[in-house]
Design a protein around this motif. Structure first.
Motif, PDB file in Angstrom:
ATOM      1  N   SER A 107       0.882  -1.334   0.014  1.00  0.00           N
ATOM      2  CA  SER A 107       0.048   0.265   0.007  1.00  0.00           C
ATOM      3  C   SER A 107       0.829   1.304  -0.022  1.00  0.00           C
ATOM      4  O   SER A 107       1.907   1.150   0.621  1.00  0.00           O
ATOM      5  CB  SER A 107      -0.914   0.026   1.172  1.00  0.00           C
ATOM      6  OG  SER A 107      -1.805   1.201   1.333  1.00  0.00           O
ATOM      7  N   ALA A 153     -12.208  -4.068   7.855  1.00  0.00           N
ATOM      8  CA  ALA A 153     -11.179  -4.085   7.121  1.00  0.00           C
ATOM      9  C   ALA A 153     -10.163  -3.365   7.610  1.00  0.00           C
ATOM     10  O   ALA A 153     -10.331  -2.192   8.465  1.00  0.00           O
ATOM     11  CB  ALA A 153     -11.530  -3.748   6.006  1.00  0.00           C
ATOM     12  N   ASN A 166      -5.650  -1.902   6.249  1.00  0.00           N
ATOM     13  CA  ASN A 166      -4.471  -2.296   5.100  1.00  0.00           C
ATOM     14  C   ASN A 166      -4.030  -3.707   5.348  1.00  0.00           C
ATOM     15  O   ASN A 166      -3.263  -3.823   6.373  1.00  0.00           O
ATOM     16  CB  ASN A 166      -3.632  -0.899   5.351  1.00  0.00           C
ATOM     17  CG  ASN A 166      -4.058   0.075   4.717  1.00  0.00           C
ATOM     18  OD1 ASN A 166      -4.988   0.121   3.911  1.00  0.00           O
ATOM     19  ND2 ASN A 166      -3.604   1.185   5.337  1.00  0.00           N
ATOM     20  N   VAL A 167      -4.150  -4.616   4.504  1.00  0.00           N
ATOM     21  CA  VAL A 167      -4.940  -4.657   3.356  1.00  0.00           C
ATOM     22  C   VAL A 167      -5.617  -6.090   3.454  1.00  0.00           C
ATOM     23  O   VAL A 167      -5.407  -6.934   2.762  1.00  0.00           O
ATOM     24  CB  VAL A 167      -4.172  -4.597   2.015  1.00  0.00           C
ATOM     25  CG1 VAL A 167      -3.727  -3.182   1.715  1.00  0.00           C
ATOM     26  CG2 VAL A 167      -2.875  -5.455   2.407  1.00  0.00           C
ATOM     27  N   ILE A 217      -9.323  -8.118   5.135  1.00  0.00           N
ATOM     28  CA  ILE A 217     -11.053  -8.048   5.572  1.00  0.00           C
ATOM     29  C   ILE A 217     -11.331  -9.250   6.286  1.00  0.00           C
ATOM     30  O   ILE A 217     -10.746 -10.461   5.921  1.00  0.00           O
ATOM     31  CB  ILE A 217     -11.679  -8.033   4.277  1.00  0.00           C
ATOM     32  CG1 ILE A 217     -13.389  -7.801   4.602  1.00  0.00           C
ATOM     33  CG2 ILE A 217     -11.934  -9.039   3.334  1.00  0.00           C
ATOM     34  CD1 ILE A 217     -14.163  -7.425   3.596  1.00  0.00           C
ATOM     35  N   LEU A 244      -7.764  -8.190   0.536  1.00  0.00           N
ATOM     36  CA  LEU A 244      -8.638  -7.266  -0.105  1.00  0.00           C
ATOM     37  C   LEU A 244      -8.613  -7.578  -1.618  1.00  0.00           C
ATOM     38  O   LEU A 244      -9.488  -7.394  -2.448  1.00  0.00           O
ATOM     39  CB  LEU A 244      -8.447  -6.015   0.141  1.00  0.00           C
ATOM     40  CG  LEU A 244      -8.851  -5.277   1.357  1.00  0.00           C
ATOM     41  CD1 LEU A 244      -8.493  -3.768   1.633  1.00  0.00           C
ATOM     42  CD2 LEU A 244     -10.390  -5.393   1.610  1.00  0.00           C
ATOM     43  N   ASN A 298      -4.196  -4.665  -4.295  1.00  0.00           N
ATOM     44  CA  ASN A 298      -4.170  -4.562  -2.839  1.00  0.00           C
ATOM     45  C   ASN A 298      -3.396  -3.516  -2.453  1.00  0.00           C
ATOM     46  O   ASN A 298      -2.340  -3.329  -1.583  1.00  0.00           O
ATOM     47  CB  ASN A 298      -3.439  -5.853  -2.409  1.00  0.00           C
ATOM     48  CG  ASN A 298      -4.076  -6.505  -1.159  1.00  0.00           C
ATOM     49  OD1 ASN A 298      -5.584  -6.515  -1.010  1.00  0.00           O
ATOM     50  ND2 ASN A 298      -3.184  -7.145  -0.556  1.00  0.00           N
ATOM     51  N   PRO A 330      -8.860   1.180   3.172  1.00  0.00           N
ATOM     52  CA  PRO A 330     -10.195   0.528   2.782  1.00  0.00           C
ATOM     53  C   PRO A 330     -11.338   1.328   3.528  1.00  0.00           C
ATOM     54  O   PRO A 330     -11.046   1.981   4.596  1.00  0.00           O
ATOM     55  CB  PRO A 330     -10.088  -0.926   3.426  1.00  0.00           C
ATOM     56  CG  PRO A 330      -8.994  -0.625   4.460  1.00  0.00           C
ATOM     57  CD  PRO A 330      -8.235   0.404   3.933  1.00  0.00           C
ATOM     58  N   VAL A 364     -15.456   0.384   4.864  1.00  0.00           N
ATOM     59  CA  VAL A 364     -16.541  -0.737   5.005  1.00  0.00           C
ATOM     60  C   VAL A 364     -17.861   0.261   5.585  1.00  0.00           C
ATOM     61  O   VAL A 364     -17.749   0.896   6.492  1.00  0.00           O
ATOM     62  CB  VAL A 364     -16.374  -1.709   5.959  1.00  0.00           C
ATOM     63  CG1 VAL A 364     -17.510  -2.793   6.197  1.00  0.00           C
ATOM     64  CG2 VAL A 364     -15.039  -2.424   5.623  1.00  0.00           C
ATOM     65  N   LEU A 411     -18.097  -2.097   0.162  1.00  0.00           N
ATOM     66  CA  LEU A 411     -16.547  -2.247   0.576  1.00  0.00           C
ATOM     67  C   LEU A 411     -15.728  -1.509  -0.463  1.00  0.00           C
ATOM     68  O   LEU A 411     -16.184  -1.343  -1.788  1.00  0.00           O
ATOM     69  CB  LEU A 411     -16.040  -3.700   0.576  1.00  0.00           C
ATOM     70  CG  LEU A 411     -16.924  -4.706   1.069  1.00  0.00           C
ATOM     71  CD1 LEU A 411     -16.277  -5.984   0.684  1.00  0.00           C
ATOM     72  CD2 LEU A 411     -16.706  -4.482   2.615  1.00  0.00           C
ATOM     73  N   SER A 412     -14.750  -0.769  -0.203  1.00  0.00           N
ATOM     74  CA  SER A 412     -14.026  -0.077  -1.174  1.00  0.00           C
ATOM     75  C   SER A 412     -12.560   0.112  -0.733  1.00  0.00           C
ATOM     76  O   SER A 412     -12.138  -0.040   0.418  1.00  0.00           O
ATOM     77  CB  SER A 412     -14.527   1.176  -1.316  1.00  0.00           C
ATOM     78  OG  SER A 412     -13.664   2.303  -2.286  1.00  0.00           O
ATOM     79  N   GLN A 413     -11.541   0.170  -1.843  1.00  0.00           N
ATOM     80  CA  GLN A 413     -10.081   0.499  -1.507  1.00  0.00           C
ATOM     81  C   GLN A 413      -9.848   1.424  -2.900  1.00  0.00           C
ATOM     82  O   GLN A 413     -10.625   1.607  -3.777  1.00  0.00           O
ATOM     83  CB  GLN A 413      -9.302  -0.651  -1.253  1.00  0.00           C
ATOM     84  CG  GLN A 413      -9.131  -1.510  -2.553  1.00  0.00           C
ATOM     85  CD  GLN A 413      -8.010  -2.423  -2.446  1.00  0.00           C
ATOM     86  OE1 GLN A 413      -7.063  -2.251  -1.805  1.00  0.00           O
ATOM     87  NE2 GLN A 413      -8.112  -3.884  -2.905  1.00  0.00           N
TER      88      GLN A 413
END
Length: 974
Positions: free
Chosen positions: A6, A127, A129-130, A132, A148, A157, A161, A163, A174-176
């Motif tokens: 990340s 969640a 880094n990185v 869930i 993720l 990845n 994140p 949630v 969910l997002s990143q």
């Protein structure tokens, strides 16, 4: 080959003010459908052992941003937050209902964790880094920990994140982000089951969407990001829920905004709590504006924008051309430059970041029958010296009136600790829960919460501070922390769920998931919530006591007793004969008066309800300390700066002065002295009102340039009626540096050659190798070759020589800078030349540092901790082309030997008369422990010093002469 799990990119940019008619979207696009996932419960589970071996190389997401602390030095407040709540709340509530660990650095593989999570009817999805993980609401793991990257088919990845649980649709969000495409990765659950399959998309943007924060609204998922151009977006929520192939995204630039120049640009969208919202309610974006940022900001305030969306024709969507501005009480939302660390930890000089200048995640919105409320929080500096408190707001509006500040406060109990990384929400009764991290000099970073009940005194967190998790370790390998926490509400609209970071042991971050309630839910629950009077002041023998009590229960109550005690002694039992409705408050005045006439005494006053059917008695009693103040009473409560650190020099001495008395005070004389030296006395020109504190920075700085300990004593000089609280004292150190790093994968130095030194090494403990017993002689005005090798690709190295022997490596002592070592196990040669200056002659400390370029872009910082790299110290003796006898000491004539168990003799067999000589003894931290003048007999010198009070270990003896001559030797006390 290394994989960066990340990368967090912080950009600093300035936006010009936009014209008021610029209200249209500045970005319109559609997302790309990536497909439907397999059920998350079937995703691969992280192999923790493998991740520790392979992925921990990139676990620290570095940030070397150095920005100005405060552009406008005259911005208010000048000396901390004078409106801060310095007292703890006193209302006890139920203990946390659930409290379990979420994930940790070994499962996740990146630092900082950026913890996020949301609660639904039966699950908690979490969640970091990185990674869930999905839990039931009792903390049992139902899925994960899974990368993720296993959710999106592109295998990204990258991190940051978020949630969310969409209560309106009973779906999970969910997002990143995707660094490679400047994209947002979105996943929406196909069903209400978070362990099932998800629809996934990517939304590529025009620039990197760092620090994205999302919220749920009735007509969109809103988000903001730390980026230029469009920084506020709306996603077509209905299309995403339906799994459409090309859902729309609309982007806006916030008109009239001035970003934070100090750290992250992070306005926040409003997030819906509950399921009640008017169909035409616009989306709201909130951002703080600190006059300390300079520019067009002249007063501290909040800005609020409204967004109206048209998904049938997105070009018809609009954002406020001119935001609403709400002036606030003055605050300072900047701390030490981001990336340097703000809050101290016990037992280490490594500070951790608190992230100032951002609206904390998340800004929660709830509709009530008579008004709408929005809760806003962010970190503020409460003493002008980086002690953080949480500034919080309840904003209100209704159908007829715009947003205004209903109440604001700064939660910062006066215990010397920082409270930061807060997150808050409001329940269905209007009670506010606030959870946060806490840390300081004597407390490792932990997690706590407080709160307040609707109807409590405005601007006060009245709930007793409650521990979610005490810290059990510190972080020494990086300043990075957070970068946010996340508090959400249960579908019952009363239970708060919070996740944040703590250290389960040194350098092992772990996230905690905890739930708590303020409303007890009992039928019968009465308790005192406040003692209104008496208050601190000049008091009498006949003081009236007035209290507020609350019906926390769900049914009305009447005809119950209230007891009054002073110093634990029952003085009255009186009856409340009226009726108090559920979830409401009432005031009660005792007929019995109390004697508080003893000047200077602090009295403990308590009031207690005694309802016979009460189902929760912990909130029955409320205790308050009331002091009969002296008229004139001021004192120094703390010495705030300088603090222990490396490379101290001429430093500002900062103290906090409190007016303990009943009268306002001005022209207060205050002084400080260092190690018993003559005091420096200056006058505080400001008026300090009763009960207020003022942080004063002395104009005359103190000299802390020598390594070692300093005792600072500060006191008010004015005569007053109580001298017991006039002064404060602290001991700090100017330390040498022994930086830490991770070299376990081969990073750093495996070979070092210079002159007669030929040292092949493995990874040193904590990445710091002390080889000062290896010495070589080097000549001035001559090319000096250095050979270095590393055990990992992509390194670079730098070399320093401490010519002035002060254990601080100045810029002019850097002799080799960032020479690349592109291939592992390959010798790289570089060289340097030393000027033919007699003042450089002598024996000196040499430091070589090597680090991985991708994690540490420069190795030319002598003291910063590396993520991946190594530091090694050696000794060199510099000889000039001039006569040795005239210009320098011969190190071979300098000896140290024990006389007995406790005494050592230092001798120098001079070849000439060197005049007066002295020796200084230092420990390996660079702290001075002894200084002696040598006795001369002809050309021979000697001195004896006692080591009885010193611990076993390595020490350095430095020999000083005239003309800046010096030499150093190491010896061991056994």
């Amino acid at each position: 080959m290394k994989n960066i799990l990340s990368v967090l990119i912080f950009s600093i940019f300035f936006l010009s003010a936009y014209a008021q008619d610029n209200t249209k979207p500045t970005y319109e696009a559609t997302g790309t459908f990536l497909g439907k996932t397999q059920p998350l419960r079937d995703l691969p589970v992280v192999n923790v052992a493998e991740r520790e071996h392979n992925s921990s190389r990139a676990k620290i997401i570095r940030n070397r941003l150095r920005a100005p602390r405060k552009v406008n030095e005259n911005a208010l407040p000048l000396h901390g937050d004078n409106t801060a709540q310095l007292e703890f709340g006193r209302i006890f509530t139920l203990a946390p209902e659930e409290n379990f660990d979420g994930t940790n650095v070994n499962e996740a593989g990146a630092t900082p964790p950026d913890p996020t999570g949301a609660v639904g009817p039966n699950h908690y999805v979490h969640a970091a880094n990185v990674v869930i993980k999905i839990f039931d609401k009792q903390g049992n793991v139902l899925s994960g920990p899974s990368p993720l990257s296993s959710i999106w088919q592109n295998g990204v990845n990258n991190g940051d994140p978020i949630v969310l649980y969409d209560q309106l649709a009973d779906r999970w969000f969910l997002s990143q982000f995707n660094i490679a495409t400047n994209g947002l990765l979105i996943a929406i659950s196909e069903t209400p089951d978070p362990t099932g399959a998800y629809f996934t998309w990517e939304f590529p943007l025009d620039s990197f969407p760092d620090y994205p924060h999302y919220t749920v609204w009735n007509n969109a998922y809103y988000l903001t990001a730390n980026k230029g151009g469009q920084n506020t977006y709306a996603l077509d929520r209905e299309a995403l829920i339906n799994g459409d192939a090309n859902p729309q995204i609309v982007g806006f630039t916030l008109p009239g905004i001035q970003p934070n120049p100090n750290t992250v640009f992070s306005p926040e969208p409003a997030n819906l709590l509950g399921t009640t919202i008017g169909p035409n309610t616009p989306g709201y974006i909130v951002y703080l504006q600190d006059d300390g940022w300079g520019g067009a900001i002249t007063t501290d305030h909040l800005k609020i924008w409204e967004i109206n969306l048209d998904w049938n024709d997105t070009s018809n969507s609009t954002i406020s051309g001119t935001p609403l501005e709400l002036n606030t009480q003055p605050f300072e939302a900047t701390f030490a430059p981001f990336g340097t660390g703000d809050v101290n930890q016990p037992g280490t000089n490594q500070k951790i970041d608190m992230i100032g200048g951002v609206i904390s995640y998340m800004t929660n919105y709830r509709e009530f029958g008579t008004h709408n409320s929005m809760i806003v929080t962010f970190n503020v500096d409460v003493n002008g010296n980086d002690r953080s408190g949480v500034r919080w707001f309840e904003l209100r509006n209704d159908d007829a009136t715009p947003w205004s500040i209903f109440q604001e406060g700064t939660y910062a109990p006066n215990d010397g600790l920082s409270r930061f990384m807060g997150s808050a929400a409001i329940d269905a009764q209007g009670n506010i829960g606030l959870a946060f991290n806490i840390a300081g000099d004597f407390l490792p970073a932990g997690i706590r919460y407080t709160g307040r009940f609707s109807g409590d005194p405005l601007g006060q967190m009245t709930v007793a501070e409650t521990v979610i998790q005490n810290g059990m370790g510190v972080q020494t390998n990086t300043n990075r922390f957070g970068d946010y926490s996340h508090l959400t509400m249960d579908v019952d609209n009363f239970t708060f769920w919070h996740t944040a970071e703590y250290f389960a042991s040194n350098n092992l971050w772990t996230t905690k998931v905890a739930s708590f309630r303020l409303s007890s839910g009992f039928e019968n629950d009465i308790g005192i919530s406040n003692i209104i009077t008496p208050n601190d002041g000049v008091l009498s023998a006949n003081e009236t006591v007035q209290v507020t009590f609350r019906n926390y229960g769900t049914v009305p109550q009447s005809n119950f007793n209230i007891e009054l005690r002073v110093e634990g002694n029952l003085v009255a039992t009186e009856v409340f004969s009226g009726t108090i409705a559920e979830n409401s408050t009432a005031d009660f005045t005792f007929a019995q008066q109390i004697d508080l006439s003893n000047e200077g005494q602090t009295y403990e006053i308590s009031a207690t309800t005694t309802l016979g059917t009460d189902q929760f008695i912990l909130n029955d009693e409320y205790t308050k300390n009331v002091t009969h103040l002296f008229g004139n009473d001021v004192g120094v409560t703390s010495i705030d700066s300088p603090t222990t650190g490396e490379g101290l020099g001429s430093e500002v001495v900062s103290v906090t002065v409190r007016n303990f008395g009943a009268n306002a005070q001005s022209d207060i004389d205050v002084s400080y002295s260092i190690n018993g030296q003559p005091a420096v006395t200056e006058t505080i020109p400001n008026t300090i009102n009763p009960g207020e504190e003022f942080t004063f920075n002395f104009t005359q700085e103190g000299d802390f340039s020598q390594l070692g300990d300093y005792t600072i004593f500060a006191t008010t000089v004015n005569s007053d009626q109580n001298n017991s609280n006039n002064s404060s004292q602290v001991t700090i150190s100017n330390d040498g540096c022994s930086p830490l790093s991770d070299c376990s994968f081969g990073d750093g130095i495996t070979k070092f050659q210079l002159g007669t030194i030929d040292n092949e090494t493995s990874c040193s403990n904590n990445g710091f190798g002390d080889f000062t017993d290896l010495n070589t002689t080097i000549q001035t005005d001559t090319t000096i070759d250095v050979t270095v090798a590393s055990g990992f690709d992509g390194q670079h190295f730098s070399v320093f020589i401490d010519f002035n022997d002060n254990f601080v490596f100045e810029e002019n002592e850097l002799v080799i800078t960032d020479v690349p070592i592109p291939v592992a196990d390959t010798d790289v040669m570089s060289s340097f030349t030393i000027a033919d200056d007699p003042g450089l002659a002598g024996t000196h400390l040499l430091r070589v540092r090597a680090s991985w370029v991708q994690s540490d872009p420069t190795s030319a910082d002598a003291c910063v901790d590396f993520t991946f790299g190594e530091t090694e110290d050696y000794t060199v003796t510099v000889e000039t082309s001039l006569s040795l006898e005239e210009t320098e000491f011969n190190n071979s004539d300098f000896s140290i030997y024990p006389i007995d168990d406790d005494n050592y003799e230092v001798s120098f067999n001079g070849r000439a008369n060197f005049g007066d000589l002295r020796v200084e003894v230092y420990n390996t931290l660079g702290q001075l422990i002894a200084r002696r003048e040598m006795t001369q007999q002809g050309n021979d010198y000697s001195v004896v010093f006692n080591t009885e009070d010193q611990a076993s270990g390595v020490y350095l003896v430095k020999l000083f002469g005239t003309n800046n001559l010096s030499t150093v030797k190491k010896f061991i006390i056994k």
